[in-house]
Design a protein around this motif. Structure first.
Motif, PDB file in Angstrom:
ATOM      1  N   VAL A 167       0.834  -0.876   0.105  1.00  0.00           N
ATOM      2  CA  VAL A 167      -0.175   0.227   0.188  1.00  0.00           C
ATOM      3  C   VAL A 167       1.400   0.996   0.064  1.00  0.00           C
ATOM      4  O   VAL A 167       0.842   1.926  -0.824  1.00  0.00           O
ATOM      5  CB  VAL A 167      -1.157  -0.212   1.339  1.00  0.00           C
ATOM      6  N   GLN A 168       2.055   1.358   0.621  1.00  0.00           N
ATOM      7  CA  GLN A 168       2.592   2.733   1.102  1.00  0.00           C
ATOM      8  C   GLN A 168       3.620   2.375  -0.250  1.00  0.00           C
ATOM      9  O   GLN A 168       3.540   3.790  -0.925  1.00  0.00           O
ATOM     10  CB  GLN A 168       3.944   2.387   1.798  1.00  0.00           C
ATOM     11  N   PHE A 169       4.078   1.250  -1.058  1.00  0.00           N
ATOM     12  CA  PHE A 169       4.758   1.928  -2.481  1.00  0.00           C
ATOM     13  C   PHE A 169       3.240   2.260  -3.484  1.00  0.00           C
ATOM     14  O   PHE A 169       3.749   3.625  -4.173  1.00  0.00           O
ATOM     15  CB  PHE A 169       5.234   0.255  -2.698  1.00  0.00           C
ATOM     16  N   VAL A 170       2.605   2.169  -3.099  1.00  0.00           N
ATOM     17  CA  VAL A 170       1.376   2.429  -4.847  1.00  0.00           C
ATOM     18  C   VAL A 170       1.383   3.958  -4.333  1.00  0.00           C
ATOM     19  O   VAL A 170       1.288   4.985  -5.063  1.00  0.00           O
ATOM     20  CB  VAL A 170       0.322   1.336  -4.046  1.00  0.00           C
ATOM     21  N   GLY A 171       1.083   3.911  -2.621  1.00  0.00           N
ATOM     22  CA  GLY A 171       1.045   5.559  -2.162  1.00  0.00           C
ATOM     23  C   GLY A 171       3.002   5.468  -2.991  1.00  0.00           C
ATOM     24  O   GLY A 171       1.890   7.684  -2.947  1.00  0.00           O
ATOM     25  N   VAL A 177       3.612  10.668  -9.125  1.00  0.00           N
ATOM     26  CA  VAL A 177       3.736  11.354  -9.241  1.00  0.00           C
ATOM     27  C   VAL A 177       2.474  12.916 -10.603  1.00  0.00           C
ATOM     28  O   VAL A 177       2.397  13.596 -11.180  1.00  0.00           O
ATOM     29  CB  VAL A 177       2.675  10.303 -11.156  1.00  0.00           C
ATOM     30  N   ARG A 178       1.771  12.752  -8.532  1.00  0.00           N
ATOM     31  CA  ARG A 178       1.362  14.477  -8.695  1.00  0.00           C
ATOM     32  C   ARG A 178       2.686  15.140  -8.370  1.00  0.00           C
ATOM     33  O   ARG A 178       1.860  16.411  -8.828  1.00  0.00           O
ATOM     34  CB  ARG A 178       0.907  14.297  -7.008  1.00  0.00           C
ATOM     35  N   SER A 179       3.561  14.713  -7.936  1.00  0.00           N
ATOM     36  CA  SER A 179       4.737  15.484  -8.048  1.00  0.00           C
ATOM     37  C   SER A 179       5.297  15.908  -9.362  1.00  0.00           C
ATOM     38  O   SER A 179       5.216  18.042  -9.477  1.00  0.00           O
ATOM     39  CB  SER A 179       5.983  15.432  -6.697  1.00  0.00           C
ATOM     40  N   LEU A 187      -5.921   4.157 -11.401  1.00  0.00           N
ATOM     41  CA  LEU A 187      -5.009   2.840 -10.757  1.00  0.00           C
ATOM     42  C   LEU A 187      -6.439   2.004 -11.043  1.00  0.00           C
ATOM     43  O   LEU A 187      -7.140   1.866 -11.310  1.00  0.00           O
ATOM     44  CB  LEU A 187      -5.471   2.535  -9.093  1.00  0.00           C
ATOM     45  N   THR A 188      -4.968   0.702 -11.645  1.00  0.00           N
ATOM     46  CA  THR A 188      -5.939  -0.649 -12.924  1.00  0.00           C
ATOM     47  C   THR A 188      -5.565  -1.662 -11.163  1.00  0.00           C
ATOM     48  O   THR A 188      -4.072  -1.197 -10.621  1.00  0.00           O
ATOM     49  CB  THR A 188      -5.257   0.259 -13.192  1.00  0.00           C
ATOM     50  N   GLY A 189      -5.780  -2.939 -11.174  1.00  0.00           N
ATOM     51  CA  GLY A 189      -5.257  -3.740 -11.213  1.00  0.00           C
ATOM     52  C   GLY A 189      -5.603  -3.292  -9.292  1.00  0.00           C
ATOM     53  O   GLY A 189      -5.147  -3.765  -8.602  1.00  0.00           O
ATOM     54  N   VAL A 190      -6.028  -3.124  -8.798  1.00  0.00           N
ATOM     55  CA  VAL A 190      -7.038  -2.990  -7.554  1.00  0.00           C
ATOM     56  C   VAL A 190      -8.267  -3.575  -7.312  1.00  0.00           C
ATOM     57  O   VAL A 190      -9.479  -2.957  -6.944  1.00  0.00           O
ATOM     58  CB  VAL A 190      -7.396  -1.227  -7.662  1.00  0.00           C
TER      59      VAL A 190
END
Length: 207
Positions: A167-171, A177-179, A187-190
């Motif tokens: 979860v941390q990695f995805v976050g 990317v927002r930065s 997100l795909t594959g959730v």
């Protein structure tokens, strides 16, 4: 370096298709074809960068003319490939050999009035778990669970949605990317692995 005339073919799976550098409409059409590929695309050297930027700009203008507000840019796919030079540690082994300048793409889209949107594969990718095995679905202790009987038969590991590290990695990727200027993230594959072949206990064991 590479030959500009073959770059789009290599990236998009097209046969011997040169950049139409003297035809803005044709160039925009080529860019649209390239952008439609879920595998992403690559900017390999300075000789290609400016024509590629021009193609992205032309495609953005075409999207705007068609009334589009958003452009979806795949920056991490379900195969685990990260298409930009991510600084997230667990993405280190997943970065494409020819990463794109994702921030530049976002900037061009914004300049043309298009909202840049990043697409990231979340838990259905099999690569990052080998960088940090704590992110994966396990069985029998530390063995990574595969969605087929073996890797030789096409079995792939999954990231575990219950694992705090996953979860941390995805976050961290979302924040990164927002930065870079991506105002929205898709997100795909959730999802969880097939419940027929992996037990709830295996998932929760590494929560």
């Amino acid at each position: 370096g590479i030959d500009i005339t073959t770059h789009i073919a290599r990236c998009a799976g097209l046969a011997d298709t040169p950049f139409a550098l003297d035809d803005p409409a044709a160039l925009a059409a080529q860019a649209e074809t390239l952008a439609s590929k879920t595998e992403g695309f690559a900017v390999l050297d300075a000789a290609v960068e400016e024509p590629m930027k021009a193609a992205i700009r032309a495609a953005a203008r075409q999207l705007k003319q068609q009334g589009a507000d958003y452009a979806l840019v795949t920056l991490k796919d379900a195969a685990g490939t990260v298409y930009y030079a991510s600084g997230v540690a667990n993405a280190a082994q997943s970065i494409s050999e020819s990463p794109v300048d994702a921030a530049s793409i976002a900037a061009i889209l914004r300049e043309e009035g298009i909202i840049p949107t990043a697409q990231l594969a979340a838990f259905t990718e099999p690569v990052s778990v080998y960088t940090d095995r704590s992110m994966g679905v396990h069985y029998d202790g530390n063995s990574l669970w595969l969605d087929n009987v073996s890797a030789a038969k096409g079995g792939k590991a999954w990231m575990n949605p219950f694992a705090a590290s996953a979860v941390q990695f995805v976050g961290d990727l979302i924040e990164e990317v927002r930065s870079m200027g991506y105002e929205q993230v898709v997100l795909t594959g959730v999802q969880f692995p097939n419940i027929i072949t992996v037990s709830y206990t295996h998932l929760r064991a590494h929560e």
